[in-house]
Scaffold this motif. Structure first.
Motif, PDB file in Angstrom:
ATOM      1  N   HIS A 119      88.882  84.788  18.546  1.00  0.00           N
ATOM      2  CA  HIS A 119      89.022  84.075  17.278  1.00  0.00           C
ATOM      3  C   HIS A 119      87.657  83.685  16.723  1.00  0.00           C
ATOM      4  O   HIS A 119      86.654  83.740  17.426  1.00  0.00           O
ATOM      5  CB  HIS A 119      89.877  82.812  17.457  1.00  0.00           C
ATOM      6  CG  HIS A 119      89.275  81.810  18.398  1.00  0.00           C
ATOM      7  ND1 HIS A 119      89.546  81.806  19.749  1.00  0.00           N
ATOM      8  CD2 HIS A 119      88.406  80.788  18.195  1.00  0.00           C
ATOM      9  CE1 HIS A 119      88.884  80.809  20.327  1.00  0.00           C
ATOM     10  NE2 HIS A 119      88.170  80.185  19.407  1.00  0.00           N
ATOM     11  N   CYS A 121      86.048  80.216  14.404  1.00  0.00           N
ATOM     12  CA  CYS A 121      86.390  78.800  14.342  1.00  0.00           C
ATOM     13  C   CYS A 121      85.725  78.135  13.143  1.00  0.00           C
ATOM     14  O   CYS A 121      84.558  78.411  12.841  1.00  0.00           O
ATOM     15  CB  CYS A 121      85.939  78.102  15.632  1.00  0.00           C
ATOM     16  SG  CYS A 121      86.325  76.335  15.669  1.00  0.00           S
ATOM     17  N   SER A 145      98.155  71.076  15.481  1.00  0.00           N
ATOM     18  CA  SER A 145      97.335  70.139  16.269  1.00  0.00           C
ATOM     19  C   SER A 145      98.134  69.311  17.257  1.00  0.00           C
ATOM     20  O   SER A 145      97.578  68.822  18.237  1.00  0.00           O
ATOM     21  CB  SER A 145      96.551  69.211  15.346  1.00  0.00           C
ATOM     22  OG  SER A 145      97.441  68.409  14.587  1.00  0.00           O
ATOM     23  N   VAL A 153      93.649  70.698  18.131  1.00  0.00           N
ATOM     24  CA  VAL A 153      93.122  72.038  17.894  1.00  0.00           C
ATOM     25  C   VAL A 153      94.217  72.826  17.188  1.00  0.00           C
ATOM     26  O   VAL A 153      95.360  72.838  17.645  1.00  0.00           O
ATOM     27  CB  VAL A 153      92.722  72.743  19.213  1.00  0.00           C
ATOM     28  CG1 VAL A 153      92.260  74.160  18.965  1.00  0.00           C
ATOM     29  CG2 VAL A 153      91.640  71.938  19.937  1.00  0.00           C
ATOM     30  N   PHE A 155      95.379  76.573  15.383  1.00  0.00           N
ATOM     31  CA  PHE A 155      95.120  78.002  15.245  1.00  0.00           C
ATOM     32  C   PHE A 155      95.990  78.527  14.112  1.00  0.00           C
ATOM     33  O   PHE A 155      97.199  78.265  14.086  1.00  0.00           O
ATOM     34  CB  PHE A 155      95.437  78.771  16.534  1.00  0.00           C
ATOM     35  CG  PHE A 155      94.359  78.689  17.567  1.00  0.00           C
ATOM     36  CD1 PHE A 155      93.297  79.586  17.560  1.00  0.00           C
ATOM     37  CD2 PHE A 155      94.400  77.709  18.550  1.00  0.00           C
ATOM     38  CE1 PHE A 155      92.300  79.502  18.520  1.00  0.00           C
ATOM     39  CE2 PHE A 155      93.406  77.628  19.508  1.00  0.00           C
ATOM     40  CZ  PHE A 155      92.351  78.532  19.494  1.00  0.00           C
ATOM     41  N   TRP A 163      92.978  85.464  14.503  1.00  0.00           N
ATOM     42  CA  TRP A 163      93.166  84.044  14.748  1.00  0.00           C
ATOM     43  C   TRP A 163      91.933  83.272  14.302  1.00  0.00           C
ATOM     44  O   TRP A 163      90.796  83.709  14.494  1.00  0.00           O
ATOM     45  CB  TRP A 163      93.396  83.783  16.231  1.00  0.00           C
ATOM     46  CG  TRP A 163      94.713  84.246  16.758  1.00  0.00           C
ATOM     47  CD1 TRP A 163      95.549  85.196  16.214  1.00  0.00           C
ATOM     48  CD2 TRP A 163      95.352  83.795  17.942  1.00  0.00           C
ATOM     49  NE1 TRP A 163      96.661  85.355  16.995  1.00  0.00           N
ATOM     50  CE2 TRP A 163      96.561  84.499  18.074  1.00  0.00           C
ATOM     51  CE3 TRP A 163      95.006  82.872  18.910  1.00  0.00           C
ATOM     52  CZ2 TRP A 163      97.431  84.294  19.129  1.00  0.00           C
ATOM     53  CZ3 TRP A 163      95.871  82.666  19.967  1.00  0.00           C
ATOM     54  CH2 TRP A 163      97.077  83.366  20.071  1.00  0.00           C
ATOM     55  N   GLU A 165      90.514  79.362  14.768  1.00  0.00           N
ATOM     56  CA  GLU A 165      90.622  78.021  15.341  1.00  0.00           C
ATOM     57  C   GLU A 165      90.087  77.042  14.301  1.00  0.00           C
ATOM     58  O   GLU A 165      89.092  77.324  13.624  1.00  0.00           O
ATOM     59  CB  GLU A 165      89.797  77.930  16.626  1.00  0.00           C
ATOM     60  CG  GLU A 165      89.862  76.581  17.296  1.00  0.00           C
ATOM     61  CD  GLU A 165      89.053  76.524  18.586  1.00  0.00           C
ATOM     62  OE1 GLU A 165      89.120  75.499  19.268  1.00  0.00           O
ATOM     63  OE2 GLU A 165      88.350  77.504  18.905  1.00  0.00           O
TER      64      GLU A 165
END
Length: 177
Positions: A119, A121, A145, A153, A155, A163, A165
């Motif tokens: 991923h 972020c 979350s 967190v 996604f 993906w 984050e």
């Protein structure tokens, strides 16, 4: 004393030979640049810094960043190209021409088997507000979350299934050991 990084097996002390090296960008291949650009510019507020076309090889590169308000960006394309390749944390979207016209075409997202790439972020100032924004924009969630073992967190997926984050940095102080 300056921070020298955490020490773990395999970590080696950088030499002067790598002085000035910095991570500039991460590249994702996209099926349809119009859809991918709409997603990253609208949902994540990124701007296209530079588009580079390679007609002979039939692909285009789009370099995106979250440019801060008032940050000077060169207008002249040559200067902006040099400036782009000197930045930190850019996203490069690579479009191989014609993939947008292939109904069943898709890239491997790295999270299906066999796993590989995971991923990218983004850090946000307010995780709940970001989740509400994603809901308002019909962004697909992998994890919210309040779900799973790792709270705080998020996604989500982009239009190509990669993906992303999403974190609020000040909520992560106690993360890990």
């Amino acid at each position: 004393m300056s921070f020298n990084g955490e020490q773990h097996p395999g970590v080696q002390t950088p030499t002067a030979d790598s002085a000035g090296f910095r991570l500039n960008h991460t590249m994702l291949r996209v099926k349809d640049p119009e859809k991918a650009l709409a997603f990253y510019t609208r949902v994540f507020g990124m701007r296209v810094l530079r588009r580079l076309d390679f007609e002979e090889m039939q692909f285009s590169l789009y370099f995106l960043a979250r440019v801060e308000e008032g940050e000077p960006v060169p207008e002249a394309t040559g200067e902006r190209t040099v400036w782009t390749f000197s930045q930190k944390g850019l996203l490069e979207l690579t479009h191989n021409w014609g993939t947008e016209n292939q109904a069943d075409f898709c890239y491997h997202d790295g999270n299906a088997e066999p796993q590989g790439f995971g991923h990218i972020c983004f850090s946000v100032p307010d995780l709940e507000a970001a989740e509400a924004w994603f809901d308002a924009n019909a962004v697909e969630f992998v994890k919210r979350s309040d779900q799973g073992k790792m709270k705080n967190v998020v996604f989500v997926k982009d239009v190509d299934g990669y993906w992303i984050e999403v974190v609020q940095a000040d909520r992560l102080a106690a993360l890990g050991d």
